[in-house]
Design a protein around this motif. Sequence first.
Motif, short mmCIF file in Angstrom:
data_model
loop_
_atom_site.label_atom_id
_atom_site.label_comp_id
_atom_site.label_asym_id
_atom_site.label_seq_id
_atom_site.Cartn_x
_atom_site.Cartn_y
_atom_site.Cartn_z
N VAL A 79 -25.93 5.89 12.90
CA VAL A 79 -26.98 4.97 13.33
C VAL A 79 -28.26 5.22 12.54
N ASN A 80 -28.59 6.49 12.35
CA ASN A 80 -29.77 6.82 11.55
C ASN A 80 -29.62 6.29 10.13
N GLY A 81 -28.40 6.38 9.58
CA GLY A 81 -28.16 5.87 8.24
C GLY A 81 -28.41 4.37 8.17
N VAL A 82 -27.92 3.63 9.19
CA VAL A 82 -28.15 2.19 9.22
C VAL A 82 -29.64 1.89 9.27
N GLY A 83 -30.36 2.59 10.15
CA GLY A 83 -31.79 2.36 10.32
C GLY A 83 -32.55 2.61 9.04
N MET A 84 -32.28 3.75 8.43
CA MET A 84 -32.98 4.10 7.20
C MET A 84 -32.64 3.11 6.09
N LEU A 116 -21.89 5.76 5.06
CA LEU A 116 -20.72 6.58 4.72
C LEU A 116 -21.01 8.05 4.96
N ILE A 117 -22.13 8.53 4.42
CA ILE A 117 -22.45 9.95 4.59
C ILE A 117 -22.77 10.27 6.05
N GLY A 118 -23.52 9.36 6.69
CA GLY A 118 -23.87 9.58 8.09
C GLY A 118 -22.64 9.64 8.98
N SER A 119 -21.67 8.74 8.73
CA SER A 119 -20.45 8.75 9.54
C SER A 119 -19.68 10.04 9.34
N THR A 164 -18.06 12.23 16.67
CA THR A 164 -18.24 10.81 16.98
C THR A 164 -18.63 10.05 15.73
N ILE A 165 -18.47 8.72 15.77
CA ILE A 165 -19.03 7.84 14.75
C ILE A 165 -19.71 6.70 15.49
N PHE A 166 -20.99 6.44 15.19
CA PHE A 166 -21.81 5.47 15.93
C PHE A 166 -21.78 5.79 17.43
N GLY A 167 -21.71 7.08 17.75
CA GLY A 167 -21.73 7.46 19.16
C GLY A 167 -20.42 7.31 19.88
N ILE A 168 -19.38 6.81 19.20
CA ILE A 168 -18.09 6.61 19.86
C ILE A 168 -17.24 7.85 19.64
N ASP A 169 -16.74 8.41 20.73
CA ASP A 169 -15.96 9.64 20.63
C ASP A 169 -14.59 9.31 20.06
N LEU A 170 -14.33 9.74 18.84
CA LEU A 170 -13.07 9.43 18.18
C LEU A 170 -12.05 10.54 18.32
N LEU A 227 -26.68 20.21 10.25
CA LEU A 227 -27.82 20.97 9.74
C LEU A 227 -28.03 20.62 8.26
N PRO A 228 -29.17 20.99 7.69
CA PRO A 228 -29.43 20.66 6.28
C PRO A 228 -28.30 21.03 5.31
N PRO A 229 -27.66 22.21 5.42
CA PRO A 229 -26.57 22.50 4.47
C PRO A 229 -25.46 21.46 4.55
N GLY A 230 -25.19 20.95 5.75
CA GLY A 230 -24.16 19.94 5.91
C GLY A 230 -24.48 18.68 5.15
N GLY A 231 -25.79 18.33 5.03
CA GLY A 231 -26.17 17.16 4.25
C GLY A 231 -25.79 17.33 2.79
N PHE A 232 -26.10 18.50 2.23
CA PHE A 232 -25.74 18.74 0.83
C PHE A 232 -24.23 18.75 0.65
N LEU A 233 -23.52 19.39 1.60
CA LEU A 233 -22.06 19.47 1.47
C LEU A 233 -21.44 18.08 1.53
N ALA A 234 -21.89 17.25 2.50
CA ALA A 234 -21.29 15.93 2.65
C ALA A 234 -21.61 15.05 1.44
N TYR A 235 -22.88 15.08 1.00
CA TYR A 235 -23.28 14.28 -0.16
C TYR A 235 -22.46 14.69 -1.38
N GLY A 236 -22.39 16.00 -1.62
CA GLY A 236 -21.66 16.49 -2.78
C GLY A 236 -20.19 16.14 -2.71
N ALA A 237 -19.59 16.25 -1.53
CA ALA A 237 -18.16 15.99 -1.40
C ALA A 237 -17.87 14.51 -1.67
#
Lengths: 355, 260
Positions: free
Chosen positions: B66-71, B174-177, B186-192, B205-215
């Motif tokens: 959701v934050n990704g969509v907003g931004m 994509l990265i936010g999901s 969850t994705i968009f708050g829906i428990d998958l 956490l911040p390291p997860g942002g770098f890991l997800a972006y890089g991956a």
Amino acid sequence: MPDSGPAGTGMAFDEKYTVTASPHIASDITTGRVMRDVLIALIPAVLAGAWFFGARTLLVCAVTVAACVAAEFFSRKIMRRENTTGDLSAAVTGLLLALNLPPSIELWMAVVGGAAAIVIGKQIFGGIGQNFMNPALVGRVVMLTSWGASMTRWSPAVSGALFGAMPTGGGAVDAVSAATPLALAKALFTGGGLTEGLSQATLALPSYSALFLGGVAGCIGETSALAVLLGGLYLLCRRVITWHIPAAFLGSAALLTWAFGGRGTLFGGDPLYQILSGGLFLGAFFMATDYSTSPMTKKGKLIMGLGCGVLTAVIRLFTTSPEGVSYSILIMNVVVPLIDRYTIPTVFGGGKPHE
Amino acid sequence: MSDNAENKAAGGGASGSAGALDAANAGGSAGANLLTVFRNGLLDENPTFRLILGTCPTLAVTTSAVNGVGMGLSAMAVLICSNIVISLIRNLIPDTVRIPAFITVIAGFVTIVDLLLHAFVPSLYSALGIFIPLIVVNCIILARAEMFACKNSVARSAADGLGMGVGFTAALILIGSLREFLGNGTIFGIDLTQRLFSPAALMLLPPGGFLAYGAVLAVINKVTRNKTAVVGCDACPLRCGMKDGERAGLADARGNGGAV
């Protein structure tokens, strides 16, 4: 193998005369031999963990080793580089990671931790020799930040648990919880009680002999200081490691916890208790001495050990966390390139001219 | 307005050179229509995965889809509006002060978006926090103003803003999901996952942002490796004026085929 430890070991002697730059003396020390020595040195700690925490610890060790070796194999395969599982470095990473985990850790978390250690901690940067942080500690910290509850759920150490009933899973294990010696010391030091339902009766600190021989709660590899010390001495005798990092690490940690560990008084701390408890021995002998993440010169190694000891003491005494060995080593790993830069040895005949 | 006229208009722009796209599309003078401009922003020059621009909001706010969509939508709104206005006034801005002029235009639209979000979606506003005002210095927006809007017609600039904005939003989703799924289950708050595994809090956490972006970046590079070509200086819209000899020397030193 281009990155196999001391320079010159990877040379191909397929010609009668090899014309190369110095050094010209090649030794028979290979990465595989060094790693085999480390594995041998870790056997006492693994056995001590199994003796006090039960046979499940052996399963945890096997799982992390398998996860690390598999991660190494597949990441090398995906990157289309030569297979390096044969040098045993991934197995060492796996075993060290297992010794840094609580005995009741969920096995799938251990698998994720092992994969993170190899992929994030090592292979992303190019494999052995190129990593700037200790892979096993990267795996441990990934798990600690991801699953804090599981990573700080300590089961009590029971002598001879190896031959007792094997806990079937997570449920059976966390029925009884225990506090690590450092958590107890911290609770006493800060004057606050422990939160996890522990009564004041359990707040008695374990004796030095229990800390040294084993039998305190904690990670698989940190229950017995003696077992780790045996392995460390073996590494020293085999000249796999030098004394500089362990001595500086333990010495500075002891000095600082002695000086500032007392409540309100200077030099009122208990350095022996601090050294023997937690992962200090394991970190000082096995983690901080990792070749690719520690300085090259003796002076640099002393600085590295000193920094680790200071950071460990600061984290243990002045933060909310009871233990700080992992983070102190990781922080010093990052500083190693700077240390190496400022401790370049003077070449023979070099140096400042005499006035 | 025909493409030819547009290109003439572009030729009268600030720097007098062809737009980024014409070079990227093999220098065709009449080839690039609006759809191509849009597609370029979405895929070929995706700001997050190809240009590696705007990494600060990408890493910071993608703790949930959701934050990704907003931004992404906020940045897209500012991007389209600023592209249009800057394209409109591109012949009025003196070349020497164009950057302050761009920033002023962008800051105006960011203030509008900031106030609108504050008024109508306060929860999203508080979740995005400082990163809404920081859209002013978002390098995607400034880069498109400098490299596209000030050299192209209004219609093409709007299409570029839409394409870049959609590309940015898609990347953030994509990265936010990914981070929300691994870090919270969850994705968009829906428990998958129905709590099949305990989520790894590290990914939030911040390291997860770098890991997800890089991956994600690594996977995209791997998949599209055979479809991308190293085009070097010819595709660069900056035209630094480096001579061929110097360029070749630089290419040898960097081993990247001459891209500066």
